[in-house]
Design a protein around this motif. Structure first.
Motif, PDB file in Angstrom:
ATOM      1  N   UNK A  75     -29.850  17.929  10.792  1.00 28.51           N
ATOM      2  CA  UNK A  75     -29.755  16.502  11.128  1.00 28.51           C
ATOM      3  C   UNK A  75     -30.969  16.013  11.918  1.00 28.51           C
ATOM      4  N   UNK A  76     -31.994  16.859  12.039  1.00 31.17           N
ATOM      5  CA  UNK A  76     -33.229  16.435  12.684  1.00 31.17           C
ATOM      6  C   UNK A  76     -33.266  16.624  14.181  1.00 31.17           C
ATOM      7  N   UNK A  77     -32.462  17.534  14.698  1.00 32.84           N
ATOM      8  CA  UNK A  77     -32.478  17.823  16.136  1.00 32.84           C
ATOM      9  C   UNK A  77     -32.954  19.247  16.379  1.00 32.84           C
ATOM     10  N   UNK A  78     -33.567  19.444  17.531  1.00 30.54           N
ATOM     11  CA  UNK A  78     -34.037  20.763  17.945  1.00 30.54           C
ATOM     12  C   UNK A  78     -33.332  21.110  19.249  1.00 30.54           C
ATOM     13  N   UNK A  79     -32.616  22.237  19.251  1.00 33.43           N
ATOM     14  CA  UNK A  79     -31.852  22.636  20.425  1.00 33.43           C
ATOM     15  C   UNK A  79     -32.490  23.852  21.075  1.00 33.43           C
ATOM     16  N   UNK A  80     -32.799  23.705  22.339  1.00 27.57           N
ATOM     17  CA  UNK A  80     -33.348  24.799  23.137  1.00 27.57           C
ATOM     18  C   UNK A  80     -32.178  25.496  23.829  1.00 27.57           C
ATOM     19  N   UNK A  81     -32.031  26.800  23.601  1.00 27.00           N
ATOM     20  CA  UNK A  81     -30.897  27.556  24.149  1.00 27.00           C
ATOM     21  C   UNK A  81     -31.405  28.503  25.236  1.00 27.00           C
ATOM     22  N   UNK A  82     -30.862  28.352  26.442  1.00 23.98           N
ATOM     23  CA  UNK A  82     -31.204  29.222  27.565  1.00 23.98           C
ATOM     24  C   UNK A  82     -29.965  30.045  27.903  1.00 23.98           C
ATOM     25  N   UNK A  83     -29.917  31.320  27.477  1.00 25.95           N
ATOM     26  CA  UNK A  83     -28.743  32.151  27.746  1.00 25.95           C
ATOM     27  C   UNK A  83     -28.575  32.408  29.250  1.00 25.95           C
ATOM     28  N   UNK A  84     -27.383  32.852  29.599  1.00 29.02           N
ATOM     29  CA  UNK A  84     -27.131  33.252  30.980  1.00 29.02           C
ATOM     30  C   UNK A  84     -28.129  34.332  31.399  1.00 29.02           C
ATOM     31  N   UNK A  85     -28.562  34.282  32.642  1.00 24.20           N
ATOM     32  CA  UNK A  85     -29.526  35.236  33.209  1.00 24.20           C
ATOM     33  C   UNK A  85     -30.940  35.044  32.660  1.00 24.20           C
ATOM     34  N   UNK A  86     -31.180  33.944  31.929  1.00 22.69           N
ATOM     35  CA  UNK A  86     -32.534  33.595  31.500  1.00 22.69           C
ATOM     36  C   UNK A  86     -32.910  32.285  32.172  1.00 22.69           C
ATOM     37  N   UNK A  87     -34.219  31.984  32.182  1.00 25.10           N
ATOM     38  CA  UNK A  87     -34.628  30.727  32.805  1.00 25.10           C
ATOM     39  C   UNK A  87     -35.824  30.129  32.083  1.00 25.10           C
TER      40      UNK A  87
ATOM     41  N   UNK B  68     -33.288  36.510  25.124  1.00 25.99           N
ATOM     42  CA  UNK B  68     -34.310  35.583  25.606  1.00 25.99           C
ATOM     43  C   UNK B  68     -33.991  34.171  25.117  1.00 25.99           C
ATOM     44  N   UNK B  69     -34.697  33.201  25.689  1.00 25.07           N
ATOM     45  CA  UNK B  69     -34.528  31.808  25.274  1.00 25.07           C
ATOM     46  C   UNK B  69     -35.005  31.628  23.830  1.00 25.07           C
ATOM     47  N   UNK B  70     -34.354  30.717  23.114  1.00 21.64           N
ATOM     48  CA  UNK B  70     -34.766  30.448  21.740  1.00 21.64           C
ATOM     49  C   UNK B  70     -34.448  28.997  21.381  1.00 21.64           C
ATOM     50  N   UNK B  71     -35.099  28.494  20.347  1.00 27.31           N
ATOM     51  CA  UNK B  71     -34.881  27.120  19.886  1.00 27.31           C
ATOM     52  C   UNK B  71     -34.395  27.135  18.448  1.00 27.31           C
ATOM     53  N   UNK B  72     -33.425  26.260  18.129  1.00 27.87           N
ATOM     54  CA  UNK B  72     -32.806  26.221  16.811  1.00 27.87           C
ATOM     55  C   UNK B  72     -32.947  24.824  16.209  1.00 27.87           C
TER      56      UNK B  72
END
Length: 522
Positions: free
Chosen positions: A62-74, A54-58
């Motif tokens: 350094x003060x950034x938030x990365x939203x990760x959308x894996x393949x086959x997720x939306x 599923x999608x997750x945020x990391x």
């Protein structure tokens, strides 16, 4: 310590919600607020991110938030400043208040890519009212992008590129496909242009969408570069609107408003392949067909003679009138004044003006062109005959008069029509093959002609006649090789005495007997 290539330890851990600062809270467009994680170790590669269910945020230090959308997720981030898009996943949305920190985080994820298929696609999109400064990103990241996939297409949007980054993009040792949309160069594009000027091999394709990242003087310099195979440019302001036509790029795609074409007499055409869209803009809406500007342009185009491919579209959203017949006739004149033209592309998109009512005029006007090979149209097949009765007579006449032309739709599929059209295409294919073979000096030519005579031409008078007309010398050679006694017997005549003696001699040598007249000899 586990081998990094096979590390199966946990990738990340959840940050307790009560420890999250406001900027650390992950807010998804569809899923709403969700948990935020931190990496316990570096991911092995992008594939490991794609394997997440599923999608997750990391959150990064350094003060950034990365939203990760894996393949086959939306899903997508509610707020972000930069996004990275891999065509086979994942998609990454990076939020951060400092541009340098955002660029550093992007660099981290770009470094996770391994070898991919050569023709993959990738894009980096900055979000905001001004171009995102990408200077903090190492220029080697762009090198890595092409190392992982040498022939990939790269799209950059709303990014400000450093001199080093621009130089890397312009100096790849192989052709690339690069699309720049609302992008800027730190130095106005000087380093990019200079690197291209020094290239000895093809750069490939360059798409400049929505805006051009050069000032007027640098644009003039850029258009003189002859190592760009395909160049796409947006609308340009009045005083430089004709400059693109003088580009030395092999293929130009360009958009222009019709009012500028009234002054087409000053246009200088250099490119051999022109793809032009004449369209309205917010500043210039078209209610009726701009006949005079278009005729002015086509008449100027007819003063040149070197086009190899020509595509023209009329994109007028609210135009009530049709393409005038006078424009069609002038277009035909353009085609016929360019003897080396091989492709005429009149394909249309959603709201383009249509060519259906002009098919007969068009076909009649181009049917004797010696160089034309492909005509591309998007029309109802009923347009190929009178009164729209699907009799294909206009198409039949064209294919009968010119055996080299093929008429296709925008998917490069032939209009096959009825059985008559299918037979014509097959005959024309045979005709072209026979003619090309007649200029082939290879020793196999005799074999090919013989096979054709006994194969596809055996039961066709037309094909046999074509072969014999194109290859009379081969027919003579075949007759010379054939045993004369067999030819005589096939014709029903008695062999000459000399032939009879040769035949007896051959068969006696092989222990046989020969009958002549009413007697027999052993």
């Amino acid at each position: 310590m586990a081998d990094r290539k096979t590390d199966t330890s946990p990738l990340m851990e959840k940050i307790p919600s009560d420890l999250l600062a406001p900027e650390q809270v992950a807010r998804w467009h569809h899923a709403g607020e969700r948990s935020t994680y931190r990496f316990l170790r570096n991911p092995l590669d992008l594939k490991e991110l794609n394997k997440q269910k599923r999608c997750f945020a990391v959150w990064s230090d350094n003060g950034t938030l990365t939203y990760v959308v894996p393949r086959n997720s939306y899903d997508l981030a509610e707020n972000y400043h930069l996004s990275l898009h891999y065509d086979d996943g994942p998609t990454l949305y990076i939020f951060g208040l400092l541009q340098d920190a955002v660029a550093r985080t992007a660099e981290f994820f770009l470094g996770l890519e391994k070898k991919k298929r050569a023709d993959s696609e990738f894009s980096i999109e900055g979000r905001g009212t001004s171009a995102l400064n990408f200077r903090a990103l190492s220029s080697m990241c762009f090198t890595q992008l092409f190392t992982a996939a040498p022939k990939r297409s790269i799209r950059l949007e709303n990014i400000r590129l450093s001199i080093q980054q621009a130089t890397i993009l312009a100096s790849r040792p192989h052709p690339i496909s690069l699309r720049l949309e609302y992008c800027e160069f730190e130095d106005g594009g000087v380093a990019f242009i200079e690197t291209l000027e020094n290239r000895k091999t093809s750069f490939g394709s360059l798409f400049l969408d929505e805006s051009v990242p050069f000032d007027d003087e640098n644009l003039k310099r850029f258009l003189q570069i002859d190592t760009i195979e395909f160049l796409s440019l947006p609308h340009l302001k009045n005083k430089i609107a004709f400059l693109p036509f003088s580009t030395k790029a092999g293929h130009l795609r360009y958009q222009i408003v019709p009012s500028l074409l009234l002054n087409a007499a000053s246009l200088n055409l250099v490119t051999e392949k022109l793809d032009l869209t004449i369209e309205e803009t917010e500043d210039e809406e078209i209610e009726s067909f701009p006949k005079d500007p278009v005729l002015s342009f086509l008449r100027r185009l007819a003063e040149f003679n070197h086009l190899v491919e020509f595509k023209i579209r009329f994109d007028f959203l609210d135009c009530d009138s049709k393409i005038p017949k006078s424009v069609v006739k002038e277009l035909i004149r353009v085609v016929n004044t360019h003897p080396n033209m091989k492709v005429l592309d009149l394909s249309i998109y959603d709201d383009d003006l249509e060519w259906d009512r002009h098919v007969q005029t068009l076909f009649d006007g181009i049917k004797n062109h010696k160089g034309l090979r492909t005509v591309i149209l998007n029309v109802d097949e009923a347009a190929f005959g009178p009164r729209h009765q699907y009799d294909y007579s206009y198409l039949q006449e064209l294919l009968t008069n010119n055996r080299y032309i093929e008429v296709m739709n925008d998917n490069r599929e032939r209009y096959w029509g009825d059985e008559t059209i299918r037979k014509l295409y097959r005959l024309n294919h045979f005709y072209r093959g026979s003619l090309s073979l007649s200029t082939d000096p290879s020793p196999e030519r005799q074999v090919y002609v013989a096979k054709a005579l006994l194969g596809s031409a055996l039961k066709s008078f037309q094909r046999s006649a074509l072969l014999l007309s194109d290859h009379a010398d081969i027919l003579f050679e075949l007759l010379q090789l054939a045993p004369q006694d067999e030819l005589s017997e096939q014709e029903g005549t008695s062999p000459s005495p000399a032939i009879q003696r040769r035949k007896r001699k051959r068969e006696t040598a092989h222990g046989g007997s020969v009958k002549t007249g009413s007697g027999a000899h052993s």
